[in-house]
Design a protein around this motif. Structure first.
Motif, short mmCIF file in Angstrom:
data_model
loop_
_atom_site.label_atom_id
_atom_site.label_comp_id
_atom_site.label_asym_id
_atom_site.label_seq_id
_atom_site.Cartn_x
_atom_site.Cartn_y
_atom_site.Cartn_z
N SER A 8 121.55 9.43 -60.64
CA SER A 8 120.78 10.16 -61.70
C SER A 8 122.24 9.55 -62.73
CB SER A 8 121.29 11.43 -61.13
OG SER A 8 120.43 12.52 -62.28
N GLY A 9 121.26 9.66 -63.68
CA GLY A 9 122.62 9.64 -65.03
C GLY A 9 122.23 7.92 -64.98
N SER A 10 123.50 7.76 -66.35
CA SER A 10 122.93 6.77 -66.74
C SER A 10 124.73 6.01 -66.99
CB SER A 10 122.73 6.56 -68.02
OG SER A 10 122.62 5.01 -68.31
N PRO A 11 125.57 4.94 -66.40
CA PRO A 11 126.65 4.36 -66.83
C PRO A 11 126.74 3.88 -67.68
CG PRO A 11 125.00 2.96 -65.00
CD PRO A 11 124.31 3.80 -65.28
N LEU A 12 126.19 3.90 -68.61
CA LEU A 12 124.98 3.23 -70.12
C LEU A 12 126.03 3.99 -70.94
CD1 LEU A 12 123.76 0.06 -70.29
CD2 LEU A 12 125.81 0.22 -69.09
N LYS A 13 125.60 5.48 -69.98
CA LYS A 13 125.36 6.68 -71.84
C LYS A 13 125.37 7.95 -71.68
CE LYS A 13 121.54 8.68 -74.62
NZ LYS A 13 120.57 8.63 -75.05
N ALA A 14 126.26 8.48 -72.14
CA ALA A 14 126.59 10.07 -71.88
C ALA A 14 125.42 11.18 -72.41
CB ALA A 14 128.61 10.57 -71.73
N GLY A 15 126.17 12.19 -72.11
CA GLY A 15 125.23 13.29 -72.17
C GLY A 15 125.39 14.88 -71.55
N ASP A 16 124.67 15.59 -71.69
CA ASP A 16 124.48 16.79 -71.09
C ASP A 16 122.50 17.68 -70.97
OD1 ASP A 16 124.62 19.32 -70.15
OD2 ASP A 16 126.17 20.08 -71.73
N PHE A 17 122.19 16.68 -69.84
CA PHE A 17 120.91 17.27 -70.01
C PHE A 17 120.58 16.96 -68.34
CE2 PHE A 17 116.34 14.85 -70.14
CZ PHE A 17 116.00 16.73 -70.49
N GLN A 18 119.85 18.61 -68.26
CA GLN A 18 119.65 18.42 -66.91
C GLN A 18 117.98 18.72 -66.68
OE1 GLN A 18 122.12 20.86 -67.54
NE2 GLN A 18 123.94 18.88 -67.07
N ASP A 19 117.21 17.48 -66.00
CA ASP A 19 116.00 17.67 -65.77
C ASP A 19 115.56 17.48 -64.47
OD1 ASP A 19 113.09 18.53 -66.20
OD2 ASP A 19 113.00 16.08 -66.75
N ARG A 20 114.63 16.01 -64.80
CA ARG A 20 114.76 15.40 -63.21
C ARG A 20 116.21 14.08 -63.17
NH1 ARG A 20 109.07 14.94 -61.92
NH2 ARG A 20 109.16 13.74 -61.20
N LEU A 21 116.20 13.93 -61.82
CA LEU A 21 116.95 12.83 -61.58
C LEU A 21 117.42 11.69 -62.35
CD1 LEU A 21 117.25 12.94 -58.05
CD2 LEU A 21 118.68 13.83 -58.85
#
Length: 280
Positions: free
Chosen positions: A185-198
């Motif tokens: 889940s998440g991205s090594p290249l992009k940060a953010g604050d969003f919860q949804d699907r993995l």
């Protein structure tokens, strides 16, 4: 944080320069000086640490810790209070397997759930997940990356697979058996604050993590001030429901049957599904 093996009901924790134990009302110094960093072996208050990042109790009387800025693992004997070297060459960073081995800013140390006499160490600056044999104290390499993976915290599931933040923003899984890494889940290249699907959730700085069920992870995000719940079975990401503005850069977690202890700036707090209150 860990439950204290010597004092039942207490929590063992670090405040960077020292190790302490608390029952939520009072604290007791285990080793180091809370006000002064440095490097020195010795008993109790006379020991010095540059930066304690992680620790684990390998027995009821021995704590192994990472002295991050000293680039080595050290140990505290709870019977005598003595701090001494454990693995690696203190104040001589590098990358070397064997005895004593070399580390470069080791962060976390945990006991391998599959091999009880082995430790996992996230070797932050070397971009590697290392192992240390508890008795022999020999260092070895489990996985070595070739980029800024920024390995810090880790946990294991019931199969032994290792889950850990990669490059701060992503959650990775390392197969225990073939050592391949996948992004969960998440991205090594992009940060953010969003919860949804993995697959499309975003995080900022993932910190400590643990499993509350075989397929459910709890992960702290220090920059969004959230404790996220990742359900690997339903493919959903949500946040622990607690009062607003209660968290202040959470970084360390400890699980009980009905609550979660959260180490954050300002102390240790205890959270249930409905509220959070100061523990210490």
């Amino acid at each position: 944080m860990e439950f204290d093996e010597i004092i039942p009901g207490n929590i063992l924790y670090t405040d960077r320069f020292s190790m302490k134990t608390t029952d939520g009302v009072s604290t007791q110094l285990v080793a180091g000086n809370p006000a002064t960093g440095g490097f020195r072996d010795g008993k109790g208050l006379f020991a010095r640490f540059r930066t304690i990042r992680g620790f684990t109790q390998i027995s009821k009387t021995v704590v192994v810790l990472t002295d991050y800025d000293s680039s080595c693992l050290r140990q505290i004997d709870r019977k005598t209070g003595q701090t001494s070297g454990y693995s690696g060459t203190c104040n001589d960073p590098g990358y070397q397997d064997g005895i004593p081995g070399q580390f470069f800013f080791p962060w976390s140390v945990v006991t391998d759930k599959m091999k009880k006499r082995q430790l996992f160490v996230t070797d932050h600056k070397n971009d590697a997940l290392r192992t240390v044999h508890i008795e022999l104290r020999a260092a070895a390499t489990f996985v070595k990356y070739h980029g800024k993976s920024l390995l810090r915290y880790l946990t294991q599931d019931h199969n032994g697979d290792i889950f850990l933040p990669i490059a701060d923003h992503a959650l990775g899984r390392i197969s225990y058996h073939n050592k391949t890494t996948t992004i969960i889940s998440g991205s090594p290249l992009k940060a953010g604050d969003f919860q949804d699907r993995l697959s499309n959730s975003l995080f900022r700085v993932l910190e400590d993590l643990f499993f509350i069920e075989p397929t459910t992870l709890v992960v702290a995000d220090s920059l969004t001030n959230k404790v996220n719940i990742l359900d690997l079975n339903t493919d959903k990401v949500s946040s622990l429901t607690i009062c607003s503005d209660c968290l202040n850069r959470p970084y360390s977690l400890l699980n009980t049957n009905n609550s979660v202890y959260i180490g954050q700036e300002g102390g240790i707090h205890m959270a249930t599904s409905k509220y959070i209150k100061p523990f210490f």
